[in-house]
Scaffold this motif. Structure first.
Motif, mmCIF file in Angstrom:
data_model
loop_
_atom_site.group_PDB
_atom_site.id
_atom_site.type_symbol
_atom_site.label_atom_id
_atom_site.label_comp_id
_atom_site.label_asym_id
_atom_site.label_seq_id
_atom_site.Cartn_x
_atom_site.Cartn_y
_atom_site.Cartn_z
ATOM 1 N N THR A 10 0.823 -1.220 0.000
ATOM 2 C CA THR A 10 0.000 0.000 0.000
ATOM 3 C C THR A 10 0.855 1.268 0.000
ATOM 4 O O THR A 10 1.854 1.355 0.726
ATOM 5 C CB THR A 10 -0.961 -0.012 1.215
ATOM 6 O OG1 THR A 10 -1.852 1.104 1.101
ATOM 7 C CG2 THR A 10 -0.244 0.046 2.565
ATOM 8 N N ASP A 32 -8.648 -2.312 -6.354
ATOM 9 C CA ASP A 32 -9.372 -1.634 -5.263
ATOM 10 C C ASP A 32 -10.669 -1.020 -5.794
ATOM 11 O O ASP A 32 -11.730 -1.150 -5.178
ATOM 12 C CB ASP A 32 -8.524 -0.509 -4.635
ATOM 13 C CG ASP A 32 -7.296 -1.030 -3.908
ATOM 14 O OD1 ASP A 32 -7.311 -2.193 -3.464
ATOM 15 O OD2 ASP A 32 -6.326 -0.259 -3.774
ATOM 16 N N HIS A 36 -14.487 -1.896 -4.860
ATOM 17 C CA HIS A 36 -15.424 -0.890 -4.315
ATOM 18 C C HIS A 36 -16.710 -0.871 -5.144
ATOM 19 O O HIS A 36 -17.814 -0.774 -4.595
ATOM 20 C CB HIS A 36 -14.770 0.498 -4.278
ATOM 21 C CG HIS A 36 -13.556 0.559 -3.379
ATOM 22 N ND1 HIS A 36 -12.690 1.615 -3.353
ATOM 23 C CD2 HIS A 36 -13.060 -0.339 -2.473
ATOM 24 C CE1 HIS A 36 -11.721 1.380 -2.465
ATOM 25 N NE2 HIS A 36 -11.924 0.202 -1.941
ATOM 26 N N ARG A 65 -15.756 -0.075 5.378
ATOM 27 C CA ARG A 65 -14.472 -0.736 5.110
ATOM 28 C C ARG A 65 -13.459 -0.497 6.222
ATOM 29 O O ARG A 65 -12.629 -1.359 6.505
ATOM 30 C CB ARG A 65 -13.881 -0.270 3.764
ATOM 31 C CG ARG A 65 -14.728 -0.628 2.542
ATOM 32 C CD ARG A 65 -13.876 -0.603 1.265
ATOM 33 N NE ARG A 65 -12.994 0.534 1.200
ATOM 34 C CZ ARG A 65 -13.293 1.704 0.634
ATOM 35 N NH1 ARG A 65 -14.474 1.883 0.051
ATOM 36 N NH2 ARG A 65 -12.406 2.692 0.622
ATOM 37 N N LYS A 66 -13.509 0.669 6.862
ATOM 38 C CA LYS A 66 -12.528 0.938 7.927
ATOM 39 C C LYS A 66 -12.813 0.045 9.146
ATOM 40 O O LYS A 66 -11.903 -0.382 9.844
ATOM 41 C CB LYS A 66 -12.538 2.420 8.330
ATOM 42 C CG LYS A 66 -12.174 3.372 7.193
ATOM 43 C CD LYS A 66 -10.857 3.015 6.515
ATOM 44 C CE LYS A 66 -10.423 4.010 5.459
ATOM 45 N NZ LYS A 66 -10.580 3.562 4.063
ATOM 46 N N ILE A 142 -0.028 7.334 2.485
ATOM 47 C CA ILE A 142 -1.444 6.901 2.540
ATOM 48 C C ILE A 142 -2.225 7.742 3.549
ATOM 49 O O ILE A 142 -3.418 7.970 3.370
ATOM 50 C CB ILE A 142 -1.627 5.372 2.767
ATOM 51 C CG1 ILE A 142 -1.055 4.902 4.101
ATOM 52 C CG2 ILE A 142 -1.056 4.584 1.606
ATOM 53 C CD1 ILE A 142 -1.360 3.421 4.407
ATOM 54 N N ARG A 145 -3.051 10.770 1.516
ATOM 55 C CA ARG A 145 -3.997 10.484 0.425
ATOM 56 C C ARG A 145 -5.410 10.283 0.930
ATOM 57 O O ARG A 145 -6.370 10.746 0.323
ATOM 58 C CB ARG A 145 -3.534 9.216 -0.331
ATOM 59 C CG ARG A 145 -4.409 8.863 -1.533
ATOM 60 C CD ARG A 145 -3.996 7.546 -2.163
ATOM 61 N NE ARG A 145 -4.178 6.432 -1.243
ATOM 62 C CZ ARG A 145 -3.755 5.186 -1.479
ATOM 63 N NH1 ARG A 145 -3.123 4.923 -2.606
ATOM 64 N NH2 ARG A 145 -3.950 4.233 -0.598
ATOM 65 N N GLU A 146 -5.550 9.549 2.049
ATOM 66 C CA GLU A 146 -6.899 9.152 2.490
ATOM 67 C C GLU A 146 -7.377 9.868 3.740
ATOM 68 O O GLU A 146 -8.521 9.673 4.163
ATOM 69 C CB GLU A 146 -6.921 7.640 2.751
ATOM 70 C CG GLU A 146 -6.697 6.830 1.498
ATOM 71 C CD GLU A 146 -6.363 5.375 1.824
ATOM 72 O OE1 GLU A 146 -7.172 4.706 2.485
ATOM 73 O OE2 GLU A 146 -5.284 4.922 1.412
ATOM 74 N N ILE A 148 -6.424 9.151 6.719
ATOM 75 C CA ILE A 148 -6.622 8.125 7.760
ATOM 76 C C ILE A 148 -5.645 8.369 8.910
ATOM 77 O O ILE A 148 -4.570 8.923 8.717
ATOM 78 C CB ILE A 148 -6.431 6.685 7.205
ATOM 79 C CG1 ILE A 148 -5.118 6.567 6.408
ATOM 80 C CG2 ILE A 148 -7.613 6.272 6.383
ATOM 81 C CD1 ILE A 148 -4.813 5.165 5.915
ATOM 82 N N ALA A 153 -3.132 3.456 9.366
ATOM 83 C CA ALA A 153 -2.168 3.344 8.255
ATOM 84 C C ALA A 153 -1.103 2.287 8.594
ATOM 85 O O ALA A 153 -0.756 1.454 7.760
ATOM 86 C CB ALA A 153 -1.512 4.698 8.004
ATOM 87 N N ARG A 156 -2.498 -1.283 8.384
ATOM 88 C CA ARG A 156 -2.610 -1.770 6.994
ATOM 89 C C ARG A 156 -1.233 -2.150 6.447
ATOM 90 O O ARG A 156 -1.068 -3.220 5.847
ATOM 91 C CB ARG A 156 -3.261 -0.702 6.110
ATOM 92 C CG ARG A 156 -3.571 -1.243 4.717
ATOM 93 C CD ARG A 156 -3.815 -0.135 3.720
ATOM 94 N NE ARG A 156 -5.127 0.491 3.836
ATOM 95 C CZ ARG A 156 -5.422 1.674 3.296
ATOM 96 N NH1 ARG A 156 -4.509 2.347 2.618
ATOM 97 N NH2 ARG A 156 -6.632 2.183 3.426
#
Ligand SMILES: CC(C)(COP(=O)(O)OP(=O)(O)OC[C@H]1O[C@@H](n2cnc3c(N)ncnc32)[C@H](O)[C@@H]1O)[C@@H](O)C(=O)NCCC(=O)NCCS
Ligand SMILES: Nc1ncnc2c1ncn2[C@@H]1O[C@H](COP(=O)(O)OP(=O)(O)OP(=O)(O)O)[C@@H](O)[C@H]1O
Length: 198
Positions: A10, A32, A36, A65-66, A142, A145-146, A148, A153, A156
């Motif tokens: 990732t 991905d 989705h 999803r989280k 990541i 980007r997200e 999170i 992170a 993952r």
């Protein structure tokens, strides 16, 4: 139609690498994104997931999803079960989209998937490419980007196979390091893809 397989952990830069292929008219299949879409469209997939993982829905009834990631990224057996459920749905959908790309006369297709090799998708490919980057850099990328949290992170990143697995299992390796920009990395990716596709 040549088929490229791109894999790697990732945040390494698989999507960034494949962006350069769109200008060549290639069909990009991001596993991905395919997954989705399937979560939205396939009741059978949603039922298989809730059947195994219980209450993983948000207040609107959609799969959260989280919440699911919070379970599977800290429990290897749960992640194996998740893969067992999702990969059969995804293989059928990826096959359908590859046939569509062939009928459209695309010169190439590229499958971007974390589990390219374990799922058997790699066997559909003429060449496989591993995209790798240092783990700390990937955590930062990541998170940015997200949006999170760092904790999610890291879970993952830590749940995935080590970089050595991707390096050793693929035909080619693309490095995306601290001193790269998306542009320098993209240029290196394009040069490699053109060599593979010629
Ligand atoms: C694990 C889940 C809950 C994580 O959801 P989340 O919103 O955090 O991530 P998202 O779906 O946006 O994917 C982002 C990244 O997570 C990682 N990831 C996703 N699924 C997996 C998996 N099965 N194993 C390891 N890493 C995974 C990948 O690096 C992926 O690029 C979700 O991705 C899922 O249910 N995955 C199962 C389907 C699958 O295997 N997808 C990967 C395509 S081969
Ligand atoms: N060289 C770089 N410099 C700065 N940012 C980068 C660089 N390469 C990628 N990024 C950014 O890092 C993030 C992760 O890259 P990308 O989405 O391409 O990774 P990925 O391997 O597809 O990740 P995932 O498997 O999690 O979907 C993106 O926001 C991307 O724009």
């Amino acid at each position: 139609m040549k088929i490229l397989g791109i894999t790697g952990p990732t945040g390494a830069g698989k999507t960034t690498a494949l962006n350069v292929l769109t200008s060549l008219g290639a069909c990009i299949l991001d596993a991905d994104a395919v997954y989705h879409d399937l979560l939205e469209q396939s009741r059978a997939l949603r039922e298989a997931l809730t059947g195994r993982f219980g209450d993983i829905c948000d207040e609107t009834g959609k799969i959260d999803r989280k919440k699911l990631g919070g379970v599977v990224f800290t429990d290897p057996a749960a992640l194996t079960d998740l893969n067992g459920i999702t990969h059969r749905f995804m293989e059928a959908e990826l096959d359908r989209r590859l046939r569509e790309a062939e009928q459209e006369g695309r010169p190439a297709a590229a499958i971007d998937a974390i589990a390219l090799l374990e799922s058997g998708f790699g066997a559909k490919c003429d060449a496989t490419v591993a995209v790798v980057a240092p783990a700390e850099l990937r955590v930062r990328r990541i998170m940015a980007r997200e949006g999170i949290p760092e904790d999610y992170a890291r879970k993952r990143v830590n749940a995935q196979k080590p970089e050595s697995f991707f390096r050793e299992s693929c035909d080619y390796v693309l490095e995306n390091n601290e001193d790269d920009t998306p542009e320098t990395f993209g240029a290196r990716a394009l040069a490699l893809f053109l060599t593979i596709l010629e």
